[in-house]
Motif scaffolding. Structure first.
Motif, PDB file in Angstrom:
ATOM      1  N   ALA A   6     -12.185  -9.051  -6.619  1.00 51.27           N
ATOM      2  CA  ALA A   6     -11.510 -10.052  -7.445  1.00 51.27           C
ATOM      3  C   ALA A   6     -12.028 -11.443  -7.118  1.00 51.27           C
ATOM      4  CB  ALA A   6     -10.016  -9.989  -7.225  1.00 51.27           C
ATOM      5  N   ASP A   7     -12.230 -12.227  -8.156  1.00 49.76           N
ATOM      6  CA  ASP A   7     -12.640 -13.620  -8.004  1.00 49.76           C
ATOM      7  C   ASP A   7     -11.395 -14.430  -7.655  1.00 49.76           C
ATOM      8  OD1 ASP A   7     -13.820 -16.086  -8.118  1.00 49.76           O
ATOM      9  OD2 ASP A   7     -14.017 -16.114 -10.300  1.00 49.76           O
ATOM     10  N   SER A   8     -11.454 -15.254  -6.611  1.00 44.49           N
ATOM     11  CA  SER A   8     -10.284 -15.986  -6.159  1.00 44.49           C
ATOM     12  C   SER A   8      -9.841 -17.059  -7.147  1.00 44.49           C
ATOM     13  CB  SER A   8     -10.553 -16.622  -4.800  1.00 44.49           C
ATOM     14  OG  SER A   8     -11.611 -17.550  -4.918  1.00 44.49           O
ATOM     15  N   SER A   9     -10.670 -17.425  -8.136  1.00 42.23           N
ATOM     16  CA  SER A   9     -10.290 -18.443  -9.095  1.00 42.23           C
ATOM     17  C   SER A   9      -9.442 -17.897 -10.236  1.00 42.23           C
ATOM     18  CB  SER A   9     -11.534 -19.124  -9.666  1.00 42.23           C
ATOM     19  OG  SER A   9     -12.292 -18.182 -10.408  1.00 42.23           O
ATOM     20  N   ARG A  10      -9.294 -16.601 -10.311  1.00 45.92           N
ATOM     21  CA  ARG A  10      -8.445 -16.006 -11.350  1.00 45.92           C
ATOM     22  C   ARG A  10      -7.646 -14.859 -10.742  1.00 45.92           C
ATOM     23  NH1 ARG A  10     -11.380 -11.491 -14.163  1.00 45.92           N
ATOM     24  NH2 ARG A  10     -13.198 -11.155 -12.865  1.00 45.92           N
ATOM     25  N   PRO A  11      -6.530 -14.496 -11.370  1.00 45.42           N
ATOM     26  CA  PRO A  11      -5.708 -13.407 -10.815  1.00 45.42           C
ATOM     27  C   PRO A  11      -6.464 -12.085 -10.772  1.00 45.42           C
ATOM     28  CG  PRO A  11      -4.553 -14.567 -12.582  1.00 45.42           C
ATOM     29  CD  PRO A  11      -5.945 -15.086 -12.554  1.00 45.42           C
ATOM     30  N   ALA A  12      -6.207 -11.317  -9.756  1.00 44.85           N
ATOM     31  CA  ALA A  12      -6.856 -10.014  -9.620  1.00 44.85           C
ATOM     32  C   ALA A  12      -6.242  -9.030 -10.603  1.00 44.85           C
ATOM     33  CB  ALA A  12      -6.682  -9.495  -8.198  1.00 44.85           C
ATOM     34  N   GLU A  13      -7.075  -8.169 -11.141  1.00 47.62           N
ATOM     35  CA  GLU A  13      -6.582  -7.128 -12.027  1.00 47.62           C
ATOM     36  C   GLU A  13      -6.321  -5.894 -11.175  1.00 47.62           C
ATOM     37  OE1 GLU A  13      -8.977  -6.446 -15.439  1.00 47.62           O
ATOM     38  OE2 GLU A  13      -9.280  -8.577 -15.774  1.00 47.62           O
ATOM     39  N   TYR A  14      -5.149  -5.366 -11.271  1.00 47.69           N
ATOM     40  CA  TYR A  14      -4.771  -4.219 -10.461  1.00 47.69           C
ATOM     41  C   TYR A  14      -5.182  -2.947 -11.174  1.00 47.69           C
ATOM     42  CZ  TYR A  14      -2.178  -1.405  -7.204  1.00 47.69           C
ATOM     43  OH  TYR A  14      -1.840  -0.500  -6.240  1.00 47.69           O
ATOM     44  N   ASP A  15      -6.024  -2.150 -10.552  1.00 46.20           N
ATOM     45  CA  ASP A  15      -6.517  -0.946 -11.206  1.00 46.20           C
ATOM     46  C   ASP A  15      -5.924   0.334 -10.618  1.00 46.20           C
ATOM     47  OD1 ASP A  15      -7.754  -1.083  -8.779  1.00 46.20           O
ATOM     48  OD2 ASP A  15      -9.783  -0.803  -9.521  1.00 46.20           O
ATOM     49  N   GLY A  16      -4.879   0.236  -9.833  1.00 49.68           N
ATOM     50  CA  GLY A  16      -4.269   1.410  -9.217  1.00 49.68           C
ATOM     51  C   GLY A  16      -2.993   1.814  -9.922  1.00 49.68           C
ATOM     52  N   ASP A  17      -2.360   2.831  -9.374  1.00 49.89           N
ATOM     53  CA  ASP A  17      -1.092   3.276  -9.934  1.00 49.89           C
ATOM     54  C   ASP A  17       0.049   2.785  -9.049  1.00 49.89           C
ATOM     55  OD1 ASP A  17      -1.516   4.807  -7.715  1.00 49.89           O
ATOM     56  OD2 ASP A  17      -1.261   6.739  -8.710  1.00 49.89           O
ATOM     57  N   LEU A  18       1.254   3.194  -9.356  1.00 50.99           N
ATOM     58  CA  LEU A  18       2.420   2.739  -8.611  1.00 50.99           C
ATOM     59  C   LEU A  18       2.347   3.144  -7.145  1.00 50.99           C
ATOM     60  CD1 LEU A  18       5.133   1.330  -8.576  1.00 50.99           C
ATOM     61  CD2 LEU A  18       6.181   3.472  -9.299  1.00 50.99           C
ATOM     62  N   ALA A  19       1.852   4.331  -6.872  1.00 52.86           N
ATOM     63  CA  ALA A  19       1.741   4.789  -5.483  1.00 52.86           C
ATOM     64  C   ALA A  19       0.783   3.896  -4.689  1.00 52.86           C
ATOM     65  CB  ALA A  19       1.276   6.243  -5.440  1.00 52.86           C
ATOM     66  N   ALA A  20      -0.321   3.490  -5.312  1.00 55.03           N
ATOM     67  CA  ALA A  20      -1.274   2.608  -4.634  1.00 55.03           C
ATOM     68  C   ALA A  20      -0.657   1.235  -4.392  1.00 55.03           C
ATOM     69  CB  ALA A  20      -2.543   2.474  -5.469  1.00 55.03           C
ATOM     70  N   LEU A  21       0.091   0.737  -5.376  1.00 54.90           N
ATOM     71  CA  LEU A  21       0.762  -0.549  -5.213  1.00 54.90           C
ATOM     72  C   LEU A  21       1.777  -0.494  -4.077  1.00 54.90           C
ATOM     73  CD1 LEU A  21       1.337  -3.427  -6.140  1.00 54.90           C
ATOM     74  CD2 LEU A  21       2.928  -2.479  -7.806  1.00 54.90           C
ATOM     75  N   ARG A  22       2.549   0.578  -4.009  1.00 55.90           N
ATOM     76  CA  ARG A  22       3.523   0.727  -2.921  1.00 55.90           C
ATOM     77  C   ARG A  22       2.819   0.804  -1.569  1.00 55.90           C
ATOM     78  NH1 ARG A  22       7.934   5.082  -3.994  1.00 55.90           N
ATOM     79  NH2 ARG A  22       8.752   4.041  -2.167  1.00 55.90           N
ATOM     80  N   GLY A  23       1.674   1.466  -1.520  1.00 55.99           N
ATOM     81  CA  GLY A  23       0.908   1.534  -0.273  1.00 55.99           C
ATOM     82  C   GLY A  23       0.407   0.160   0.142  1.00 55.99           C
ATOM     83  N   ASP A  24      -0.079  -0.619  -0.827  1.00 52.54           N
ATOM     84  CA  ASP A  24      -0.530  -1.974  -0.527  1.00 52.54           C
ATOM     85  C   ASP A  24       0.621  -2.811   0.026  1.00 52.54           C
ATOM     86  OD1 ASP A  24      -3.055  -1.357  -1.414  1.00 52.54           O
ATOM     87  OD2 ASP A  24      -2.813  -2.313  -3.376  1.00 52.54           O
ATOM     88  N   CYS A  25       1.783  -2.693  -0.589  1.00 47.02           N
ATOM     89  CA  CYS A  25       2.960  -3.445  -0.128  1.00 47.02           C
ATOM     90  C   CYS A  25       3.375  -3.004   1.271  1.00 47.02           C
ATOM     91  CB  CYS A  25       4.118  -3.265  -1.104  1.00 47.02           C
ATOM     92  SG  CYS A  25       3.828  -4.056  -2.698  1.00 47.02           S
ATOM     93  N   ALA A  26       3.345  -1.700   1.530  1.00 47.97           N
ATOM     94  CA  ALA A  26       3.725  -1.194   2.848  1.00 47.97           C
ATOM     95  C   ALA A  26       2.785  -1.721   3.933  1.00 47.97           C
ATOM     96  CB  ALA A  26       3.729   0.330   2.835  1.00 47.97           C
ATOM     97  N   ARG A  27       1.507  -1.857   3.615  1.00 46.19           N
ATOM     98  CA  ARG A  27       0.564  -2.398   4.586  1.00 46.19           C
ATOM     99  C   ARG A  27       0.776  -3.885   4.832  1.00 46.19           C
ATOM    100  NH1 ARG A  27      -2.384   1.435   2.059  1.00 46.19           N
ATOM    101  NH2 ARG A  27      -3.242   0.065   0.471  1.00 46.19           N
ATOM    102  N   MET A  28       1.359  -4.593   3.875  1.00 47.14           N
ATOM    103  CA  MET A  28       1.589  -6.026   4.021  1.00 47.14           C
ATOM    104  C   MET A  28       2.893  -6.345   4.753  1.00 47.14           C
ATOM    105  SD  MET A  28      -0.935  -7.706   2.951  1.00 47.14           S
ATOM    106  CE  MET A  28      -0.193  -9.309   3.027  1.00 47.14           C
ATOM    107  N   VAL A  29       3.792  -5.381   4.881  1.00 51.59           N
ATOM    108  CA  VAL A  29       5.096  -5.629   5.505  1.00 51.59           C
ATOM    109  C   VAL A  29       4.989  -6.307   6.870  1.00 51.59           C
ATOM    110  CG1 VAL A  29       7.122  -4.470   6.478  1.00 51.59           C
ATOM    111  CG2 VAL A  29       6.358  -3.901   4.199  1.00 51.59           C
ATOM    112  N   PRO A  30       4.101  -5.878   7.762  1.00 48.94           N
ATOM    113  CA  PRO A  30       4.038  -6.544   9.074  1.00 48.94           C
ATOM    114  C   PRO A  30       3.660  -8.032   8.982  1.00 48.94           C
ATOM    115  CG  PRO A  30       2.843  -4.468   9.142  1.00 48.94           C
ATOM    116  CD  PRO A  30       3.204  -4.720   7.712  1.00 48.94           C
ATOM    117  N   HIS A  31       3.072  -8.461   7.886  1.00 46.80           N
ATOM    118  CA  HIS A  31       2.643  -9.854   7.736  1.00 46.80           C
ATOM    119  C   HIS A  31       3.741 -10.759   7.189  1.00 46.80           C
ATOM    120  CE1 HIS A  31      -1.444  -8.618   8.588  1.00 46.80           C
ATOM    121  NE2 HIS A  31      -1.282  -7.632   7.723  1.00 46.80           N
ATOM    122  N   TRP A  32       4.830 -10.176   6.694  1.00 50.91           N
ATOM    123  CA  TRP A  32       5.903 -10.958   6.098  1.00 50.91           C
ATOM    124  C   TRP A  32       6.933 -11.306   7.155  1.00 50.91           C
ATOM    125  CZ3 TRP A  32       6.419  -6.857   1.743  1.00 50.91           C
ATOM    126  CH2 TRP A  32       5.382  -7.026   0.837  1.00 50.91           C
TER     127      TRP A  32
END
Length: 69
Positions: A6-32
């Motif tokens: 993804a180019d940082s000057s524009r929003p990233a296009e998400y090409d995964g499904d709901l399970a992939a999105l949930r996995g991405d969120c789960a990996r980010m939890v320790p950073h919040w």
């Protein structure tokens, strides 16, 4: 994210499904950081000032049954 090209000057296009999105969120939890619990207190109306609603917006909301009735 699932799309690392993804180019940082524009929003990233998400090409995964709901399970992939949930996995991405789960990996980010320790950073919040979790803020300390703050008690929500109501604000007295006397402290609310300077809010102006344009007549056009007020008429629009008044015409909506959810808000005006």
């Amino acid at each position: 994210m699932t799309n690392p090209k993804a180019d940082s000057s524009r929003p990233a296009e998400y090409d995964g499904d709901l399970a992939a999105l949930r996995g991405d969120c789960a990996r980010m939890v320790p950073h919040w950081a979790v803020p300390e619990r703050a008690a929500a207190r109501p604000v007295p109306p006397s402290l609310i000032h300077g809010v102006r609603v344009p007549a056009r917006s007020a008429r629009l909301l008044d015409a909506m049954s959810d808000y005006g009735d």
